[in-house]
Design an enzyme around this catalytic site. Structure first.
Site, PDB file in Angstrom:
ATOM      1  N   GLU A 131      40.755  38.015  44.554  1.00 30.86           N
ATOM      2  CA  GLU A 131      42.038  38.161  43.859  1.00 30.86           C
ATOM      3  C   GLU A 131      43.237  37.763  44.709  1.00 30.86           C
ATOM      4  O   GLU A 131      44.345  38.277  44.519  1.00 30.86           O
ATOM      5  CB  GLU A 131      42.189  39.588  43.340  1.00 30.86           C
ATOM      6  CG  GLU A 131      41.107  39.953  42.342  1.00 30.86           C
ATOM      7  CD  GLU A 131      41.264  41.349  41.771  1.00 30.86           C
ATOM      8  OE1 GLU A 131      42.199  42.056  42.188  1.00 30.86           O
ATOM      9  OE2 GLU A 131      40.460  41.722  40.908  1.00 30.86           O
ATOM     10  N   GLU A 242      33.684  41.962  38.476  1.00 29.55           N
ATOM     11  CA  GLU A 242      34.124  43.350  38.303  1.00 29.55           C
ATOM     12  C   GLU A 242      34.526  43.591  36.856  1.00 29.55           C
ATOM     13  O   GLU A 242      35.260  42.797  36.268  1.00 29.55           O
ATOM     14  CB  GLU A 242      35.349  43.684  39.175  1.00 29.55           C
ATOM     15  CG  GLU A 242      35.117  43.743  40.654  1.00 29.55           C
ATOM     16  CD  GLU A 242      36.408  44.058  41.396  1.00 29.55           C
ATOM     17  OE1 GLU A 242      37.150  44.975  40.961  1.00 29.55           O
ATOM     18  OE2 GLU A 242      36.680  43.390  42.394  1.00 29.55           O
TER      19      GLU A 242
END
Length: 434
Positions: A131, A242
């Site tokens: 990220e 995720e």
């Protein structure tokens, strides 16, 4: 609720993903700063594969190559994975200084040297960064995420890792990146997509609090985000790295944490992707000794093979885990193919907002596995990121990965079969509820 239609839809994907991986995300530190040890990892890996109502959770996603509380020693999840025959999606953590990145590289080299072929046989792939593009974006900065890195820096790191493994037992393993869907559809980040053999995407409808994000819409929000990533992947596999729904914590707009809603999300999302798309769920066990809020652990804070809610999927027939002598078949990477990965299709221009929902990041906490920070939600992708992350002081420990406000990220089953080669296209997932 469980319905046969979800099974049939998931089954439609199995022709492309005949063999896949599934598992959970694992951090390297407890919330009190103590390192997760080899025995801790072994206990967690064994619990995952024996989790009541499930089968095939024999893979693990890591956030860092560095053992907690060491400058650059290899993470002890590696010998634990060898001992338990757990397949690993390795993580090389970024968003810090060049010195910190070199510590990650040092740990990677040491792991190759120390564990050799036993290590390589259990490596699914290597994710360089988590990220980072989201965290350097205006939204990530607004949400006080940890430092991110721009696309040029991420590409440099990816190429450096590929160079490190060249000519070693990890040569040819797929190298990719994990981020939010809004980062991937931002055309200023296309170079990162082009540098990857696979894309990992993180998605949390719970955090998409500027949209109608009740549990009734969780399935459609997730798959809209996943398919938005697929649309710009250029044929590269898109793994779910995720996702999950909290069992407790604050309400986010219409999203209410509860055991019932967590089970509904598992049924409607998890049961559709397990065995069909490489998927790493967040998460097996909550961080402790400090309990996180929101809490995503399917077993809570106490490690147990008895989950907090029913994890069985329609048609499940638990099967014994692979024998300890088995190993993961090789997965072709661009380096190992003659034609290379397919060039990505053009991503939407950064000025336009795709219809896919905004994604509320994921909890990627490399050090503790705590619940993710609430990310931005329902907003258009950020304008092109240009700058690189400011240098953060090197600490010798793996920095906490910030939460991401984006969507899907994927992998799937804990078996050892081949994951799709980067030449294979990732199927879009039809959305029965949207």
């Amino acid at each position: 609720m469980r319905t046969s239609s979800l099974v049939s839809l998931a089954g439609a994907l199995s022709t492309t993903y005949a063999q896949v991986y599934q598992g959970f995300n694992y951090g390297s530190l407890f919330t009190d700063g103590a390192p997760v040890t080899r025995q801790d990892f072994e206990d967690r890996f064994n619990t995952a594969r024996q989790l009541q109502g499930t089968s095939g959770f024999t893979s693990a996603r890591l956030f860092t190559m560095i053992q907690g509380r060491t400058p650059n020693s290899p993470i002890e999840a590696i010998p634990a994975a060898i001992a338990t025959n757990t397949q690993l999606l390795l993580g090389v953590f970024l968003s810090n200084t060049d010195e910190q990145f070199e510590n990650e590289q040092t740990a990677l080299r040491a792991a190759i040297s120390q564990y050799g072929q036993d290590f390589a046989d259990r490596v699914i792939g290597i994710s360089v960064g988590s990220e980072d593009l989201y965290r350097i974006s205006p939204t990530g900065i607004e949400n006080l995420s940890n430092p991110g890195e721009g696309p040029d820096a991420v590409v440099r790191r990816i190429n450096a890792v590929r160079s490190t493994i060249s000519g070693t037992v990890l040569s040819g393993k797929p190298v990719g990146h994990v981020d939010t869907w809004t980062a991937y559809v931002n055309s200023s980040n296309n170079a990162v997509i082009e540098a990857c053999d696979f894309l990992g995407t993180d998605a949390y409808p719970y955090f998409q609090n500027t949209q109608a994000n009740s549990i009734e819409n969780g399935e459609s929000l997730f798959f809209d985000a996943y398919n938005a990533t697929v649309s710009v992947a250029g044929g590269r596999p898109v793994w779910i790295t995720e996702t999950g729904w909290p069992v407790s914590g604050p309400t986010q707009n219409e999203a209410v944490p509860s055991l019932e809603n967590a089970q509904t999300y598992w049924d409607r999302v998890g049961c559709r992707v397990f065995g069909n798309i490489n998927t790493f769920w967040f998460t097996l066990q909550d961080a402790f000794p400090t309990s996180p809020s929101p809490s995503f652990g399917v077993v809570g804070t106490t490690l147990s093979t008895t989950p907090l809610y029913d994890l069985s999927c329609p048609g499940d027939s638990p099967s014994p885990p692979p024998s300890s002598s088995s190993s993961a078949p090789p997965i072709p990477s661009r380096e190992a193919t003659s034609s290379g990965a397919t060039e990505p299709s053009s991503a939407p221009s950064t000025g336009g907002t795709p219809d896919a929902p905004s994604t509320a990041g994921t909890p990627d906490t490399p050090s503790t596995g705590e619940a993710p920070d609430a990310p931005s939600t329902g907003e258009a992708p950020d304008a092109p990121s240009t700058g690189e992350a400011p240098d953060a002081p090197s600490t010798g420990e793996t920095p906490d990965a910030p939460s991401t406000g984006e969507t899907p990220d994927a992998p799937s089953t804990g078996e050892t079969p081949d994951a799709p080669s980067p030449d294979q296209s990732t199927p879009s997932v039809e959305n029965p509820s949207g």
